[in-house]
Design a protein around this motif. Structure first.
Motif, PDB file in Angstrom:
ATOM      1  N   LEU A  50      43.925  44.862 -35.659  1.00 39.11           N
ATOM      2  CA  LEU A  50      42.968  43.895 -36.352  1.00 39.11           C
ATOM      3  C   LEU A  50      41.939  44.669 -36.864  1.00 39.11           C
ATOM      4  N   ASN A  51      41.347  45.630 -36.135  1.00 39.92           N
ATOM      5  CA  ASN A  51      39.988  46.711 -36.502  1.00 39.92           C
ATOM      6  C   ASN A  51      40.362  47.643 -37.113  1.00 39.92           C
ATOM      7  N   GLU A  52      41.734  48.040 -37.623  1.00 40.84           N
ATOM      8  CA  GLU A  52      42.117  49.049 -38.285  1.00 40.84           C
ATOM      9  C   GLU A  52      41.566  50.457 -37.615  1.00 40.84           C
ATOM     10  N   ILE A  53      41.861  50.413 -36.322  1.00 47.85           N
ATOM     11  CA  ILE A  53      41.537  51.577 -35.444  1.00 47.85           C
ATOM     12  C   ILE A  53      42.984  52.394 -35.091  1.00 47.85           C
ATOM     13  N   VAL A  54      42.909  53.330 -35.780  1.00 47.89           N
ATOM     14  CA  VAL A  54      44.132  54.525 -35.574  1.00 47.89           C
ATOM     15  C   VAL A  54      43.629  55.323 -34.451  1.00 47.89           C
ATOM     16  N   ASP A  55      42.637  55.926 -34.493  1.00 48.67           N
ATOM     17  CA  ASP A  55      42.256  56.764 -33.245  1.00 48.67           C
ATOM     18  C   ASP A  55      41.446  56.035 -32.257  1.00 48.67           C
ATOM     19  N   PRO A  56      42.056  55.520 -31.060  1.00 50.24           N
ATOM     20  CA  PRO A  56      41.153  54.719 -30.258  1.00 50.24           C
ATOM     21  C   PRO A  56      40.069  55.466 -29.286  1.00 50.24           C
ATOM     22  N   PHE A  57      40.337  56.785 -29.352  1.00 48.84           N
ATOM     23  CA  PHE A  57      39.177  57.755 -28.816  1.00 48.84           C
ATOM     24  C   PHE A  57      38.161  58.033 -29.569  1.00 48.84           C
ATOM     25  N   PHE A  58      38.173  58.008 -30.895  1.00 51.91           N
ATOM     26  CA  PHE A  58      36.795  58.254 -31.934  1.00 51.91           C
ATOM     27  C   PHE A  58      36.453  57.198 -32.697  1.00 51.91           C
ATOM     28  N   ASP A  59      37.608  56.229 -32.955  1.00 56.34           N
ATOM     29  CA  ASP A  59      37.130  55.207 -33.921  1.00 56.34           C
ATOM     30  C   ASP A  59      36.619  53.896 -33.041  1.00 56.34           C
ATOM     31  N   GLY A  95      12.896  56.710 -49.657  1.00 54.58           N
ATOM     32  CA  GLY A  95      12.640  55.647 -48.744  1.00 54.58           C
ATOM     33  C   GLY A  95      11.354  55.774 -47.766  1.00 54.58           C
ATOM     34  N   THR A  96      11.210  54.796 -47.305  1.00 54.41           N
ATOM     35  CA  THR A  96      10.028  54.708 -46.241  1.00 54.41           C
ATOM     36  C   THR A  96      10.378  55.220 -44.975  1.00 54.41           C
ATOM     37  N   ILE A  97      11.679  54.933 -44.506  1.00 57.74           N
ATOM     38  CA  ILE A  97      12.090  55.055 -43.107  1.00 57.74           C
ATOM     39  C   ILE A  97      13.001  56.343 -43.160  1.00 57.74           C
ATOM     40  N   PRO A  98      12.574  57.433 -42.472  1.00 53.12           N
ATOM     41  CA  PRO A  98      13.608  58.603 -42.368  1.00 53.12           C
ATOM     42  C   PRO A  98      14.248  58.257 -41.242  1.00 53.12           C
ATOM     43  N   VAL A  99      15.685  58.638 -41.442  1.00 57.80           N
ATOM     44  CA  VAL A  99      16.696  58.524 -40.247  1.00 57.80           C
ATOM     45  C   VAL A  99      17.122  60.034 -40.264  1.00 57.80           C
ATOM     46  N   THR A 100      17.043  60.347 -38.802  1.00 55.59           N
ATOM     47  CA  THR A 100      17.540  61.816 -38.193  1.00 55.59           C
ATOM     48  C   THR A 100      18.933  61.585 -38.181  1.00 55.59           C
ATOM     49  N   ASN A 101      19.397  62.869 -38.050  1.00 57.57           N
ATOM     50  CA  ASN A 101      20.938  62.894 -37.760  1.00 57.57           C
ATOM     51  C   ASN A 101      21.207  62.539 -36.388  1.00 57.57           C
ATOM     52  N   MET A 102      20.400  62.507 -35.356  1.00 58.59           N
ATOM     53  CA  MET A 102      20.837  61.698 -34.223  1.00 58.59           C
ATOM     54  C   MET A 102      20.809  60.371 -34.302  1.00 58.59           C
ATOM     55  N   ASP A 103      20.001  59.678 -35.128  1.00 60.87           N
ATOM     56  CA  ASP A 103      19.584  58.286 -35.434  1.00 60.87           C
ATOM     57  C   ASP A 103      20.951  57.716 -36.175  1.00 60.87           C
ATOM     58  N   TYR A 104      21.346  58.650 -37.174  1.00 58.09           N
ATOM     59  CA  TYR A 104      22.465  58.213 -37.904  1.00 58.09           C
ATOM     60  C   TYR A 104      23.835  58.034 -37.031  1.00 58.09           C
ATOM     61  N   GLU A 105      23.974  58.970 -36.181  1.00 55.89           N
ATOM     62  CA  GLU A 105      25.215  59.106 -35.516  1.00 55.89           C
ATOM     63  C   GLU A 105      25.346  57.968 -34.591  1.00 55.89           C
ATOM     64  N   ILE A 106      23.997  57.754 -33.926  1.00 53.11           N
ATOM     65  CA  ILE A 106      23.982  56.534 -32.834  1.00 53.11           C
ATOM     66  C   ILE A 106      24.291  55.190 -33.638  1.00 53.11           C
ATOM     67  N   ASN A 107      23.586  54.943 -34.943  1.00 52.31           N
ATOM     68  CA  ASN A 107      23.833  53.756 -35.495  1.00 52.31           C
ATOM     69  C   ASN A 107      25.213  53.813 -35.895  1.00 52.31           C
ATOM     70  N   LEU A 108      25.898  54.664 -36.453  1.00 53.62           N
ATOM     71  CA  LEU A 108      27.291  54.623 -36.800  1.00 53.62           C
ATOM     72  C   LEU A 108      28.098  54.151 -35.596  1.00 53.62           C
ATOM     73  N   ASN A 109      27.833  54.668 -34.357  1.00 55.01           N
ATOM     74  CA  ASN A 109      28.590  54.375 -33.263  1.00 55.01           C
ATOM     75  C   ASN A 109      28.270  52.863 -32.872  1.00 55.01           C
ATOM     76  N   GLU A 110      27.278  52.450 -32.884  1.00 57.68           N
ATOM     77  CA  GLU A 110      26.566  51.021 -32.608  1.00 57.68           C
ATOM     78  C   GLU A 110      27.392  50.180 -33.532  1.00 57.68           C
ATOM     79  N   GLU A 111      27.880  50.423 -34.923  1.00 58.04           N
ATOM     80  CA  GLU A 111      28.278  49.451 -35.805  1.00 58.04           C
ATOM     81  C   GLU A 111      29.749  49.083 -35.201  1.00 58.04           C
TER      82      GLU A 111
END
Length: 142
Positions: A50-59, A95-111
């Motif tokens: 349902l969530n189109e997850i092929v790799d349950p370890f990284f997706d 933009g007015t808000i800088p997003v670091t590499n770490m923030d980017y990766e954490i946000n991707l995961n939180e999605e």
């Protein structure tokens, strides 16, 4: 089910009224969700499909420590600016808000925390329909 693409294609036919949003807790795995919702951890595959997850370890939602470790291995500088966003969270070059590499990766995961699941009351109906469809496509009779 052996052919993941065929399963995802069949699962995509499930009407939205049979689905609901589910918010994952830290450390929760697909089998845990299936057990909680359907009393059967073996039904984890329908959640993945349902969530189109092929790799349950990284997706799937990763523990934050894992995301941090992966980011540290991936980027030379996890605190460098990955991109900028405006106040609506939209990407832009100035933009007015800088997003670091770490923030980017954490946000991707939180999605990945919010997933779609089949309402428990429709599980047997969905499984029967999927089995019928699989038989049609594979020409398999019991």
């Amino acid at each position: 089910v052996r052919d993941v693409r065929m399963t995802i294609s069949l699962v995509e036919r499930i009407k939205p009224k049979f689905l609901e949003t589910y918010i994952l807790t830290d450390g929760e795995r697909p089998e845990d969700v299936a057990y909680e919702l359907y009393d059967d951890p073996e039904q984890y595959w329908i959640i993945l499909a349902l969530n189109e997850i092929v790799d349950p370890f990284f997706d799937w939602l990763l523990p934050e420590e894992t995301v941090i470790r992966l980011a540290q291995n991936h980027y030379d500088d996890v605190n460098a600016i990955h991109h900028y966003e405006d106040t609506d969270g939209e990407y832009n070059d100035e933009g007015t808000i800088p997003v670091t590499n770490m923030d980017y990766e954490i946000n991707l995961n939180e999605e990945k925390r919010e997933i779609v699941v089949l309402k428990p009351s429709y599980l047997q109906q969905a499984l029967s329909s999927l089995e019928t469809e699989l038989r049609k496509v594979t020409n398999v009779d019991e």
